[in-house]
Design an enzyme around this catalytic site. Structure first.
Site, PDB file in Angstrom:
ATOM      1  CG  HIS A   1     -29.970   7.806  45.911  1.00 51.92           C
ATOM      2  ND1 HIS A   1     -28.860   8.897  45.428  1.00 51.92           N
ATOM      3  CD2 HIS A   1     -29.923   7.227  44.014  1.00 51.92           C
ATOM      4  CE1 HIS A   1     -27.796   8.617  44.755  1.00 51.92           C
ATOM      5  NE2 HIS A   1     -28.830   7.508  44.253  1.00 51.92           N
TER       6      HIS A   1
ATOM      7  CG  ASP B   1     -34.601   1.742  41.209  1.00 53.79           C
ATOM      8  OD1 ASP B   1     -33.958   1.485  39.947  1.00 53.79           O
ATOM      9  OD2 ASP B   1     -33.216   1.647  42.221  1.00 53.79           O
TER      10      ASP B   1
END
Length: 427
Positions: A310, A367
């Site tokens: 991320h 996700d």
């Protein structure tokens, strides 16, 4: 005679920019600093995303935090108890209004969400490959149905935003099922439960399924002002245009696979993983698969491990941690413990591979488990990004209103021209 496409293809070199020029001119490509942090372009009181601390100019990784209006999402998720599943409604109220509602306000807000549904315009289905594209069209049609769509008073903008928020789920599932839905099927239930019914066309679901759906909605509701879709919304908001145009633009941003399509990629990656491990697996095999992904030898050969890493979070993504916890409970309920354990072990293997190959500390992002969660809930993979848009709409509305109230400047960054200087046209 050459076609325009052929002419463009032959001249694509004119658009190629030497990557070294970004450093030479000190241009922050992607609005990112050299250390990966985002360029500061605004102020907000809505949401904070914390994944590191800067100490004496150096970046130090810490456990991730996601803060809505001062409240940790961990606390907002864990305060949900009993049989009532309305965490998303509480979070939406918090983001838009600035504070948590009391019980009377929450009940009123839930009623308003049902009363504000606008289905006057969904009288035909669009032949489009993308539900998100159809969703943009439906929202822009609301502009045409609004007698005063350009009202600039903030309360009016908020009211229009609530109508969009209430209507989006029905727009999505009307397009998906090719059936016109004009109201929520469960009048006395929250959005999470109604989405389960709309998505699956049945009213049979468990409390844990509803809780997992509510958790997904709550955790996707906002992620600060710097994420691509929210920033797109804010950039267009700064022009003073209507909220319908701004939300439609945000959805257009979310449609891009680099922003909103990751959960679908994770789902496909997991399908490949399950197939590879159907005859058994251990941690060594999972590490080998992770290395194969990075070496462009597995799945889509993109060199990526979807769901890992991320831009801000490094040690942990709080959303992934919370979704994983709820997924574990539902996996036990559905007898899918083995599949859950496979994904959990692969998460560790993937992070280990990323550290060895790329030298970076990383974690599972939101996700990674979202795709697994939606699969257990019976949500088709084609709906994953649309589910994201349903949830994120609350954050888009909040940032739209904040920007119109506090930032009256038109957002207008600058570019540096690095093309050639030519002589006169006749030379």
């Amino acid at each position: 005679m050459k076609t325009l496409k052929q002419i463009y293809t032959e001249n694509m070199a004119y658009n190629q920019i030497d990557p070294s020029l970004y450093a030479r001119y000190r241009v922050k490509q992607g609005l990112r600093n050299e250390n990966g942090t985002g360029v500061k372009v605004g102020l907000t009181k809505i949401c904070d995303v914390v994944g590191y601390q800067m100490v004496h100019g150096k970046k130090h990784n810490i456990d991730g935090q996601l803060i809505y209006r001062g409240y940790s999402v961990d606390d907002l998720i864990r305060m949900q108890s009993g049989d009532m599943v309305d965490g998303y409604e509480q979070v939406a109220f918090l983001l838009i209004m600035g504070r948590l509602p009391d019980q009377e306000e929450l009940a009123q807000f839930k009623t308003i969400l049902k009363d504000e549904i606008n289905t006057n315009m969904i009288d035909e289905q669009y032949e489009t490959k993308s539900i998100l594209n159809a969703l943009q069209i439906e929202i822009l049609k609301l502009y045409g149905d609004d007698p005063n769509p350009d009202d600039d008073e903030l309360p009016d903008r908020m009211q229009k935003g609530i109508s969009i928020l209430a209507s989006i789920p029905l727009f999505v599932f009307s397009q998906y099922h090719h059936t016109l839905f004009t109201k929520y099927p469960l009048h006395d239930k929250g959005l999470a439960e109604n989405i389960l019914v709309l998505a699956r066309n049945e009213e049979n679901y468990t409390l844990q399924e509803a809780r997992l759906m509510d958790t997904l909605l709550m955790l996707h509701a906002d992620h600060g002002g710097g994420n691509n879709s929210t920033f797109a919304n804010v950039v267009i908001t700064s022009t003073g245009t209507d909220i319908y145009s701004c939300i439609s633009a945000a959805i257009g941003s979310l449609k891009g696979p680099r922003h909103g399509g990751a959960a679908q990629k994770v789902s496909g990656q997991f399908d490949a993983l399950i197939h590879s491990c159907k005859n058994g697996w251990d941690d060594q095999k999972l590490e080998e698969i992770a290395y194969s992904l990075l070496a462009k030898e597995y799945y889509d050969r993109a060199g990526l491990i979807y769901g890992i890493g991320h831009a801000i979070y490094t040690k942990s993504d709080p959303r992934a941690v919370l979704i994983k916890e709820e997924c574990r409970k539902l996996a036990i309920e559905k007898g899918l413990e083995d599949e859950f354990e496979l994904f959990s072990h692969f998460e560790r293997a993937a992070c280990k591979a990323m550290k060895r190959v790329k030298g970076i500390d990383c974690c599972a992002n939101v996700d990674f488990y979202s795709g697994f969660a939606y699969r257990m809930l019976g949500i088709d993979s084609s709906l994953f990004t649309s589910m994201f848009s349903i949830s994120r709409c609350a954050g888009w509305i909040a940032h739209h209103l904040e920007n119109r109230q506090s930032n009256r400047k038109l957002i207008r960054p600058a570019n540096i021209y690095v093309g050639e200087r030519k002589g006169s046209y006749n030379d």
